[in-house]
Write a protein that holds these residues in place. Sequence first.
Motif, PDB file in Angstrom:
ATOM      1  N   LYS A 113      39.144  40.453  51.530  1.00 42.77           N
ATOM      2  CA  LYS A 113      40.040  41.225  50.628  1.00 42.77           C
ATOM      3  C   LYS A 113      40.983  41.870  51.005  1.00 42.77           C
ATOM      4  N   LYS A 114      40.915  42.120  52.546  1.00 45.25           N
ATOM      5  CA  LYS A 114      42.299  42.248  53.247  1.00 45.25           C
ATOM      6  C   LYS A 114      42.841  41.501  54.029  1.00 45.25           C
ATOM      7  N   GLN A 134      29.475  31.494  45.438  1.00 39.85           N
ATOM      8  CA  GLN A 134      30.054  32.126  44.685  1.00 39.85           C
ATOM      9  C   GLN A 134      31.074  32.573  44.760  1.00 39.85           C
ATOM     10  N   LYS A 135      30.789  34.163  45.209  1.00 39.94           N
ATOM     11  CA  LYS A 135      31.298  35.258  45.450  1.00 39.94           C
ATOM     12  C   LYS A 135      32.327  34.941  46.176  1.00 39.94           C
ATOM     13  N   ILE A 136      32.550  34.282  47.233  1.00 45.24           N
ATOM     14  CA  ILE A 136      33.280  33.535  48.673  1.00 45.24           C
ATOM     15  C   ILE A 136      34.781  32.462  47.903  1.00 45.24           C
ATOM     16  N   ILE A 137      33.902  32.033  46.875  1.00 47.18           N
ATOM     17  CA  ILE A 137      35.049  31.276  46.114  1.00 47.18           C
ATOM     18  C   ILE A 137      35.595  31.311  44.878  1.00 47.18           C
ATOM     19  N   PHE A 138      35.109  32.674  44.921  1.00 47.78           N
ATOM     20  CA  PHE A 138      35.823  33.806  43.412  1.00 47.78           C
ATOM     21  C   PHE A 138      37.139  34.378  44.270  1.00 47.78           C
ATOM     22  N   LEU A 139      37.094  35.203  45.775  1.00 45.97           N
ATOM     23  CA  LEU A 139      37.507  36.012  46.440  1.00 45.97           C
ATOM     24  C   LEU A 139      39.030  35.079  46.995  1.00 45.97           C
ATOM     25  N   LEU A 140      38.786  34.000  46.976  1.00 42.50           N
ATOM     26  CA  LEU A 140      39.558  33.109  47.439  1.00 42.50           C
ATOM     27  C   LEU A 140      40.605  32.498  46.609  1.00 42.50           C
ATOM     28  N   HIS A 141      40.096  32.769  45.837  1.00 46.17           N
ATOM     29  CA  HIS A 141      40.859  32.336  44.830  1.00 46.17           C
ATOM     30  C   HIS A 141      41.828  33.313  44.214  1.00 46.17           C
TER      31      HIS A 141
END
Length: 191
Positions: A113-114, A134-141
């Motif tokens: 996030k930073k 899924q959370k990690i993939i969403f954040l990368l995107h």
Amino acid sequence: MKNQNKKKKIRIISGYLKGQIIQTINNNNLRPTLHRIRETLFNWLILNIKDSYCLDCFSGSGALGIESISRYASYVTCLESNKNIIKNLRKNIYRLQINNINIIHTDALIWLKKNTIKYNIIFLDPPYQKYELQKIIFLLHKTNIIKYPGYVYIEQSKYKSNNIQYPKNWNLFKQKFTKKIHYKLYMVNKY
């Protein structure tokens, strides 16, 4: 019972550190990427690893990051949340005289996030039960940290690999299965 407590030694497969050993510590959460899987992964990345910026989100033993450096990646960021695993990783980096790896003691979800650096190659090999991929993939995107075209490697339990949604600009490039593991490489392009 003795084999469960035995430290694993991981051999670097190729590049200028070929044959060098990465020492691990005894830790139930440490599950280094198997030799044959690493060899396949880096064969997939052979034309893209040199001069790349790599991010290893769940570094553990550091095998993926160190193998990347050995194959002439410019820079690797290793994220790890366990203090003992970090300490061991730093010992290996020092012993191997690697100076272009940044080891960060953090939770990957918080760090993503930073972050402001863009990466060509991202490795996602989280503890199978601990993180929701899924959370990690969403954040990368969402955070747009992938330098286009980029690659995202994902290693996960074969039994949980069908439940993940991927962004439309992530194209499955290569994939393989073992008895327990599904591993795949996505090419990520601009929309």
